[in-house]
Every structure is written in C-alpha cells, then in structure tokens.
Design a protein around this motif. Structure first.
Motif, PDB file in Angstrom:
ATOM      1  N   SER A 118       3.178   6.343   0.687  1.00 56.61           N
ATOM      2  CA  SER A 118       1.764   6.712   0.792  1.00 56.61           C
ATOM      3  C   SER A 118       1.303   7.457  -0.453  1.00 56.61           C
ATOM      4  O   SER A 118       0.216   7.184  -1.006  1.00 56.61           O
ATOM      5  CB  SER A 118       1.547   7.584   2.030  1.00 56.61           C
ATOM      6  OG  SER A 118       1.924   6.893   3.203  1.00 56.61           O
TER       7      SER A 118
ATOM      8  N   LEU B 119      -1.473   6.030  -3.183  1.00 52.11           N
ATOM      9  CA  LEU B 119      -2.668   6.844  -3.425  1.00 52.11           C
ATOM     10  C   LEU B 119      -2.775   7.206  -4.899  1.00 52.11           C
ATOM     11  O   LEU B 119      -3.872   7.122  -5.498  1.00 52.11           O
ATOM     12  CB  LEU B 119      -2.610   8.101  -2.566  1.00 52.11           C
ATOM     13  CG  LEU B 119      -3.772   9.089  -2.730  1.00 52.11           C
ATOM     14  CD1 LEU B 119      -5.098   8.420  -2.370  1.00 52.11           C
ATOM     15  CD2 LEU B 119      -3.552  10.334  -1.884  1.00 52.11           C
TER      16      LEU B 119
ATOM     17  N   ALA C 140      -2.767  -1.416  -0.149  1.00 52.57           N
ATOM     18  CA  ALA C 140      -2.778  -0.331   0.839  1.00 52.57           C
ATOM     19  C   ALA C 140      -3.212  -0.830   2.208  1.00 52.57           C
ATOM     20  O   ALA C 140      -2.696  -0.388   3.243  1.00 52.57           O
ATOM     21  CB  ALA C 140      -3.708   0.786   0.369  1.00 52.57           C
TER      22      ALA C 140
ATOM     23  N   LEU D 209      -7.967   5.619   0.987  1.00 50.27           N
ATOM     24  CA  LEU D 209      -7.846   5.271  -0.421  1.00 50.27           C
ATOM     25  C   LEU D 209      -9.200   4.958  -1.055  1.00 50.27           C
ATOM     26  O   LEU D 209      -9.455   5.349  -2.195  1.00 50.27           O
ATOM     27  CB  LEU D 209      -6.892   4.094  -0.581  1.00 50.27           C
ATOM     28  CG  LEU D 209      -5.423   4.424  -0.240  1.00 50.27           C
ATOM     29  CD1 LEU D 209      -4.566   3.188  -0.372  1.00 50.27           C
ATOM     30  CD2 LEU D 209      -4.902   5.521  -1.148  1.00 50.27           C
TER      31      LEU D 209
ATOM     32  N   GLY E  76     -10.925   8.239  -1.396  1.00 50.83           N
ATOM     33  CA  GLY E  76     -10.324   8.986  -2.502  1.00 50.83           C
ATOM     34  C   GLY E  76     -10.697   8.415  -3.851  1.00 50.83           C
ATOM     35  O   GLY E  76     -10.903   9.157  -4.824  1.00 50.83           O
TER      36      GLY E  76
END
Length: 693
Positions: free
Chosen positions: A191, A195, A223, A235, A238
C-alpha cells in the motif's frame, strides 16, 4: 474494594475520533492552500468530512462531531490570523450548511453505501447540488455581514466547496464501508509503495509537463485492481492533494498563472476519479459475487453431504431393520412349511398353520416393498432383459393369484388380444421378474378390494410390433376421483382406514409406477367409487428371438449325497437348514461362526458351503475370503450366502468376498434347492458366471 468492570470499546467512538482527526487535517490543508495561493479557491474538503460524519454516525455522535469540529475550526482559523468576527461567522455558517446538507440527504433517503456506479453518480449529483445551493447562501450571507453585495466571490468558493464534496464525500463513505474490504487483501508495504508511486508520478507530471498526466492512469488502475474501491478513492484523492501544491510551486504562487492549471488538474482528477471508481466498483461487485458463489457452493456441498449422509443412514436403517425382521421370519416360515408337510396334522391345526404362514408372507412382502422402494429412491433399480412371452407372463401371474380368487369366490379371467401387427407368439426383451411384480401387484390389489364379482386381466398386443397394454379390471369398492392422484405416491392409500381393513404399507403402486417408468412405459387408473377400478400399463419392447435352452440342472440325487457345510450363528436357522437339506438328500454338517467354518473347510471335503453373513467374531465375508485362500480344491468349493441382507450393494459385497450365489432370508424351499442345484452342477454343464458368481 471490587474492581470496576472494563468497558468494551465502542466502534462508534473510533469513527468519531477518526473523523475528527481527518477534519483537522482537511481544515489545515485548506487553510494552507488558501494562504499559500493568496486566497485562490482551490478545493475545500472539510465540509465533506462533516457531511460524511453526520451520515455515518448516530444523532448523539453527530452532535459531538459538530461540536468538536466547530472548536477546531475556530482554533485553526484564528491561528492563521483571521479576524475573530470572520472566524465565528464562517464557523457558524459552515456548521449550518453541513447540517442542512446532511439532513436533506437523509430526508431524501439516498443510499449512503457506495457500492455501484449508478449509486455513486446519484449521490454525487445530489450532494454537489445541495452543496452548491447552500454554499451560495453561506457566501452571500457572509458577504452581507461585512457590508458587501450578496453575489461577491460566490462562484470561486462555491466551486471549491462543490469540488471537495464531490471527491471527499464518496471517498469517506467508501473507506468506512467494511464491505469494500472483502476480497481485497493488500499488505501495508504494498500500500505504501503504490501510494508513493502515485504521488511521485502526480508531482512529477504536473511540475514538469501536464501533457504527461495520462501516465497517472497506470498506477491508479494498478491500485484499483489490487485494492479495490478503497485504494482507488485514497490514491486519486492523494494525487489531487499532492498536485495542487505542485502547481502552486511551479507557478510561483501567482494567482493569475495558477488559476488555469489548477482548474485543468481538478477536472482531470474528477475524470480519473470517475474512471477508477467505476472500474473498482465493478471489480468489487464481481469479487462479492464470486465470494457469494463460493459460499453458496460450500453450502450446496454441505447440503449434498448432509443429504448423502441422511440417505446412507436411511439405507443402513432399512438394511438393519430388514435383517432383524428377516432372520426370525426365516424360522417362522421355514418351520411352518416343514410342519405343513406332516400328513398327520389335524385340519384345525393345518388351518392355524396356514394363517401363520400367510401372516409371515404378508410381513415378508412389506419388507420386500420397503427394500424395493429404497432401491427406487437410490436410483439402483436395474432391469434384466430376457426373451419373454407377454401372454405367458400374464397367464402365469393369473395362475399365481387364482387360489386366492377361488377362496373369495371371485371369477378370475385372463384374455389375450392382438391388433394390427401384434403377434401373440413373439418374444419381447422384458424384465420378466419386474413385470411379473407389477402385474401381481395389480392383481392382488384387485382381489384385495373386491368382495364379490370378478377380476378381469387382459393383454392387448399391438398395433405396432412390441406394443403392449395390460389391463386389470375389478368390481370392487372403487376409488374416489379426488384421491386417485395420490395412489402412486409412497405410503399412500385411498384413506387411512384402508391399511387397517386390508393391510399393506401403501408402497406397491409407487413401486409399480417406478418400475413401469424405468421400462419406458406408463401406468394409470380409471375408477368410480362403488363401481370398481381399472388399472392399465402401456409399454413397448423390442421383439427378439427365443433364447437357447440351457441344459437341465443336475439333480441333487447324484451318485453320492452332496456334502454340505451349513454355517449360521442362529440355532433355529441351523436346525431349519439342516432339515431342508437333509430332506433334499444332502449330508449336512454345521458350524456356529466363521472360525469354525474355516476350520471345517480346511479339514473336510465339502461339495458346498452355505454361509450366513452376520456372525460374531469372524463374519461370513471374512470366512469366505479365508476359505478362498486355502490351497487346492478346498479353496474353490462353491459358497452360497444365506443372508437377510438383500440390498444390491450387500449382494455385491458377498460376491466380492468370493461367494458364488446369494439366497435371501426368509428362505423359500424352492429357491434354496434351486441355488444348491446350480452350485452342484458339473463344470461342463454349468453356465459361466462372471466374477465367480
């Protein structure tokens, strides 16, 4: 002093704490962007956190969240130097806006679980529309409170609010939905690496050349396929969070230069967000369906195993009950037959003995019906086709029941007719035993339910070669129309008094229907209460040539008496078998169990062994295997199983143990002597039997 019990952790408290921390992070991020970009409205996600919390939490927790976030709002706004009056006004209006939006969403009963693309689109459309409307009102009221016009700067801040709700609200709802964790198991290290890859790609693309922003699809979709909707939401959010500071840094915090790249980046991330979530939700649905299919397959396998176990238990029960009933019944019927041969028996005692034998035969028929029905339900009802004359078969069946008809004073007739291409002399490929069983069942039922009058059996051959129609008509009590449909069901008779008045288990017609269906035919009835019944069977069979006559079996009266070893743990069975075989001219020795049988077979010179199966110590199957292991002729002596085990798989086990034949208890003298005769046939005249059977 007693220790107070430990309070269990409430998951709702955890959600409240997480939402409060997320709100603080989103508020700090929004204030940082607003200050760094000289109050350029970029994206505002703090209100989306509040709306999500009010939808997820209960009323009490929601009020607590409003209070905590209001305090955080005031503290963070004051820390960046905003005037107190502005801070208090913005905080109050934001609380009212988020509470009103959440209340309207609840009032509209929209699903708050994002599990499909249509649900996501509906939620986003309604939530952004409500946010846009309430943001316009909030911005207008805030502007008017400071002496400005209602419409000043409303579009910029409304857009940032709507953008924040469109992305952050579904993200939080997905993250708090436990169902999206099912089927996606990603380790912490993976993860973090994915990311980091997405953030690094986003910063690199929007810092260097925005034309390369399509490269973001590769890690984002990676992802999606690894982590599902939760990974997609985190994601993409982000990536947008990292992109905005990167663009501001690239443009040197110039409001004019940053405005267009910011809007393009936001639009791109909206598209990326929609594509990734659509793929993730479809993948999540497919994963859930696969998991559901696996669970249902497991349930089906468990149900199948349970049904098989129940069926096996039923078969074991029937086999055990059959054995326990047949064993004493063997002695009852056998000794009754022996005593009935006594010429000095008085008429009254002969009548009483006949009653005993008839009752025993009735009980044996019920047991046979139960076993036959067990075969039907288990799908183990096999047919043995041989050349048969249907006309002779009908006449034989009528001859068998003729004494019973004569005893009741009934007229019993048999007729054979041909139509079309039918030929009475033709032989057809039929299972003689099973077809006779059906005809005898119909005939005995007709006699049973007819007190006076006649019973007529008729066979019509034709119109085509091999076409048969058997009919059995009577002048008995008849059958009401409403109960005729139940006649061919198991344990079914016209009414509950039938079994008490006439006997029977209600299985005969059910077994007959199964047999006729197995032969590819049909069976049905036409009847009127009080006017008799007419049953018929229609079927077709292949016309075949007559079988070559087999050599007559050797008579038991050979040049010397046959030496027979009778093995049975039941004293009455040994006495009965000894008497029957002695009357047939055999020299009989007996053994109590398998150990004695093996010792006798090793020392003696027997022509035949009659072996019971269930015996203490060494049973009949083990004894047969041991005898087959003896050297020379002693290991090849014919062995006949005498057992109450009459199910097909039980007979197969006997043959697999090395036994040549099987005679079921209760033993009929004719069947026993026929089996003994077959076993004692000279090798040059005996027909070959597969597997030594």
């Amino acid at each position: 002093m007693a220790a107070s019990p430990r309070r269990r952790w409430n998951p709702a408290h955890g959600r409240l704490a997480v939402l409060t921390l997320v709100y603080a992070g989103c508020m700090a991020y929004g204030l940082f962007l607003a200050g760094a970009a000289q109050h350029i409205p970029t994206i505002w996600t703090a209100n989306a956190v509040l709306i999500a919390g009010l939808l997820i939490l209960n009323r009490r927790q929601g009020l607590a969240l409003l209070g905590l976030t209001a305090v955080l709002h005031v503290v963070l706004e004051l820390s960046v130097g905003d005037p107190p009056r502005f801070v208090l006004s913005v905080t109050l209006l934001d609380v009212l806006q988020t509470a009103a939006t959440a209340a309207l969403l609840r009032l509209m009963r929209l699903p708050i679980r994002v599990r499909s693309m249509p649900g996501l689109l509906v939620l986003m459309a309604v939530a952004t529309a409500l946010t846009a409307a309430t943001s316009i009102v909030v911005n207008g009221l805030l502007s008017m409170s400071f002496g400005g016009p209602f419409w000043r700067s409303w579009s910029e801040w409304t857009t940032s609010n709507v953008l924040g709700v469109a992305i952050a609200l579904p993200t939080l709802l997905i993250l708090f939905d436990r169902r999206h964790r099912e089927g996606f198991r990603v380790g912490p290290l993976e993860s973090v690496l994915v990311l980091a890859l997405v953030l690094a790609t986003a910063v690199t693309v929007f810092t260097a050349d925005t034309a390369l922003q399509v490269l973001l699809f590769a890690p984002a979709l990676l992802a999606v396929f690894r982590g599902g909707p939760r990974a997609a939401a985190v994601l993409v959010t982000g990536s947008l969070a990292a992109t905005i500071p990167a663009i501001l840094h690239k443009t040197g915090m110039d409001p004019v230069a940053a405005a267009r790249p910011l809007r393009e980046a936001q639009i791109f991330h909206l598209v990326l967000y929609a594509v990734c979530l659509a793929a993730a939700l479809a993948l999540s649905r497919q994963t859930r369906l696969q998991a559901l299919l696996v669970r249902r397959q497991a349930v089906a396998r468990a149900a199948q195993a349970k049904a098989q176990a129940a069926n096996q238990a039923k078969s074991d029960f029937l086999a055990t009950i059959s054995h326990e009933i047949r064993t004493p019944l063997n002695s009852i019927l056998g000794f009754a037959a022996l005593v009935s041969d006594d010429a000095g028996l008085s008429p009254e005692n002969r009548r009483r003995l006949d009653l005993v034998e008839r009752a025993g035969r009735s009980l044996a028929e019920i047991v046979n019906d139960l076993l036959d029905f067990a075969k039907v339900e288990a799908g183990r009802l096999d047919l043995t086709l041989t050349p048969v004359s249907p006309a002779d078969l009908l006449r034989d069946a009528v001859a068998i029941v003729a004494p019973a008809a004569q005893a009741k004073g009934l007229v019993l007739s048999a007729r054979v007719e041909t139509v079309g291409d039918g030929d009475e002399a033709a032989l057809l490929a039929l299972d003689e035993t099973r077809l006779r069983q059906v005809l005898l069942n119909l005939l005995t039922n007709a006699l049973k339910f007819t007190a006076q009058g006649q019973v007529d059996a008729r066979l019509t051959i034709g119109p085509g070669p091999g076409d048969l129609r058997f009919e059995v008509s009577d002048t008995g009590i008849g059958i009401a129309p409403e109960v005729q449909t139940r006649l061919f069901q198991r344990f079914s008779q016209a009414d509950s008094s039938i079994s008490r008045c006439y006997g029977g288990a209600g299985l005969g017609l059910a077994i007959s229907k199964a047999l006729v269906n197995r032969m590819g035919g049909e069976i049905d009835v036409a009847s009127t209460s009080g006017e008799g019944s007419r049953f018929w069977v229609t079927l077709s069979a292949q016309v075949v040539a007559a079988a070559v006559a087999e050599a007559e079996p050797a008579q038991l009266e050979a040049r010397r008496p046959a030496r027979v070893l009778l093995v049975d743990d039941h004293p009455m069975n040994r006495e009965l078998g000894h008497a029957l075989l002695t009357l047939a001219g055999c020299e009989v020795s007996t053994a109590d169990d398998g150990v004695q049988a093996l010792a006798a077979a090793r020392l003696g010179d027997f022509d035949l062994i009659l072996m019971d199966v269930h015996m203490p110590g060494m049973d009949g199957l083990a004894a047969a295997r041991a005898i087959r292991g003896l050297p020379g002729p002693r290991g090849g002596v014919p062995i006949i199983a005498l057992s109450a085990d009459a199910l097909p798989e039980q007979i197969v086990r006997c043959r697999q143990a090395g036994m040549n034949d099987h005679v079921a208890k209760p033993i009929r003298r004719e069947e026993l002597l026929a089996a003994v005769s077959r076993a004692l046939e000279p090798e040059e005249t005996a027909p070959a039997r597969a597997g030594g059977a």
